[in-house]
Design a protein around this motif. Structure first.
Motif, PDB file in Angstrom:
ATOM      1  N   PHE A 193      56.670  55.840 127.420  1.00  0.00           N
ATOM      2  CA  PHE A 193      56.541  56.203 126.004  1.00  0.00           C
ATOM      3  C   PHE A 193      55.324  55.511 125.396  1.00  0.00           C
ATOM      4  N   HIS A 194      55.188  54.205 125.613  1.00  0.00           N
ATOM      5  CA  HIS A 194      54.093  53.449 125.008  1.00  0.00           C
ATOM      6  C   HIS A 194      52.740  53.875 125.567  1.00  0.00           C
ATOM      7  N   ARG A 195      52.689  54.244 126.822  1.00  0.00           N
ATOM      8  CA  ARG A 195      51.421  54.681 127.405  1.00  0.00           C
ATOM      9  C   ARG A 195      50.961  55.983 126.768  1.00  0.00           C
ATOM     10  N   VAL A 196      51.892  56.912 126.549  1.00  0.00           N
ATOM     11  CA  VAL A 196      51.530  58.164 125.883  1.00  0.00           C
ATOM     12  C   VAL A 196      51.151  57.901 124.438  1.00  0.00           C
ATOM     13  N   ARG A 197      51.897  57.040 123.792  1.00  0.00           N
ATOM     14  CA  ARG A 197      51.587  56.704 122.399  1.00  0.00           C
ATOM     15  C   ARG A 197      50.177  56.110 122.307  1.00  0.00           C
ATOM     16  N   ASP A 198      49.822  55.218 123.217  1.00  0.00           N
ATOM     17  CA  ASP A 198      48.474  54.629 123.216  1.00  0.00           C
ATOM     18  C   ASP A 198      47.411  55.690 123.489  1.00  0.00           C
ATOM     19  N   PHE A 199      47.723  56.644 124.349  1.00  0.00           N
ATOM     20  CA  PHE A 199      46.808  57.763 124.621  1.00  0.00           C
ATOM     21  C   PHE A 199      46.541  58.562 123.354  1.00  0.00           C
TER      22      PHE A 199
END
Length: 295
Positions: free
Chosen positions: A18-24
């Motif tokens: 989730f956090h990786r997509v959010r950072d993307f």
């Protein structure tokens, strides 16, 4: 290509993926929003909702390059609608992304795909896959925060943030009635927990999310807003007013106060996924649209 980890029932799903997509999403929209209809706030809001179909999270796909996310194919709350989000430098992935959506994000054997009305590249790819545009669309509007954000409240009403007002029973009643749901609010522990989860996202700033409190203490209007420090935009979602308190400028007050607070933190524009006249009356202007394409 990897999947979002499966979310176990009862969890909020704020996993590493989730956090990786959010950072993307933060990264590709940092200078100028390239996915105005699906900013990071929509992603976090989606994971905060009790009606998210968590059983299908493993079908969300991410593409990576040199260890970082460069593209995502996702639904929002349930299968059947697909969003293709990509770093503009990796638009060559779009044919594979669309093919994946057609094969894995179906509901009842069907899926629709959102295509920007000016995204001629994806339009050509969609047409080549046999999709055609429909009359269904998602609109986006934008508010220039350099403009006038003043408002007036009727006597007895006051503005407050979620940092100061956090009665989830009253909050549940407001959202139930404000979105015109039938019947009475559930007013039970499950409903209260669901509302609490909806405003407990890891990047939600309660100081920015505004309530209008009625003279009797009930919550009369609400504006949720999502802003990342260091970015120049905010996302408005959701907004509602209790039917007993409408046509008094309360929704206007909640939205403009939330926008003003984001402006004070460096935001220059606020986006909303809507073409309602309510927002245009506040100063929002049409920005862009995504058109739903189907086989």
């Amino acid at each position: 290509m990897t999947a979002i980890a499966h979310q176990h029932p009862g969890t909020t799903g704020f996993t590493d993926e989730f956090h990786r997509v959010r950072d993307f999403l933060v990264r590709i929209n940092h200078a100028i929003p390239t996915t105005p209809g699906f900013l990071w706030g929509r992603w976090e809001w989606m994971f905060s909702l009790p009606y998210l179909d968590a059983s299908a999270l493993h079908r969300i796909r991410i593409w990576e390059h040199n260890g970082r996310v460069v593209a995502v194919v996702t639904y929002e709350t349930e299968l059947g609608s697909a969003y293709l989000l990509t770093d503009p430098e990796h638009a060559d992935l779009l044919p594979d992304m669309l093919q994946y959506a057609l094969e894995h994000l179906t509901r009842g054997g069907e899926v629709r795909v959102l295509v920007g009305e000016t995204d001629h590249n994806l339009q050509r790819i969609a047409a080549a896959h046999g999709l055609t545009a429909t009359a269904e669309a998602e609109a986006n509007a934008v508010l220039d925060l350099a403009g006038d954000l003043s408002y007036r409240l009727p006597a007895g009403y006051r503005i407050a943030s979620l940092a100061n007002e956090r009665d989830m029973l009253r909050f549940d009643r407001l959202l139930h009635r404000g979105f015109n749901n039938p019947g009475l609010p559930r007013a039970n522990a499950e409903a209260i927990q669901e509302r609490l989860t909806s405003v407990s996202g890891p990047h939600l700033n309660p100081e920015l999310n505004m309530l209008v409190v009625a003279p009797d203490g009930d919550y009369a209007a609400y504006c949720g807003i999502w802003h990342e420090p260091g970015t120049t935009y905010a996302l408005v979602e959701p907004v509602c007013t209790d039917p007993d308190h409408r046509r008094r400028g309360l929704g206007r007050a909640a939205v403009l106060e939330a926008a003003r607070r984001c402006r004070d933190l460096g935001a220059r524009a606020a986006y909303v996924g809507s073409d309602q006249l309510f927002y245009y009356a506040l100063g929002f202007t049409p920005h862009s649209r995504g058109i739903w394409w189907k086989l």
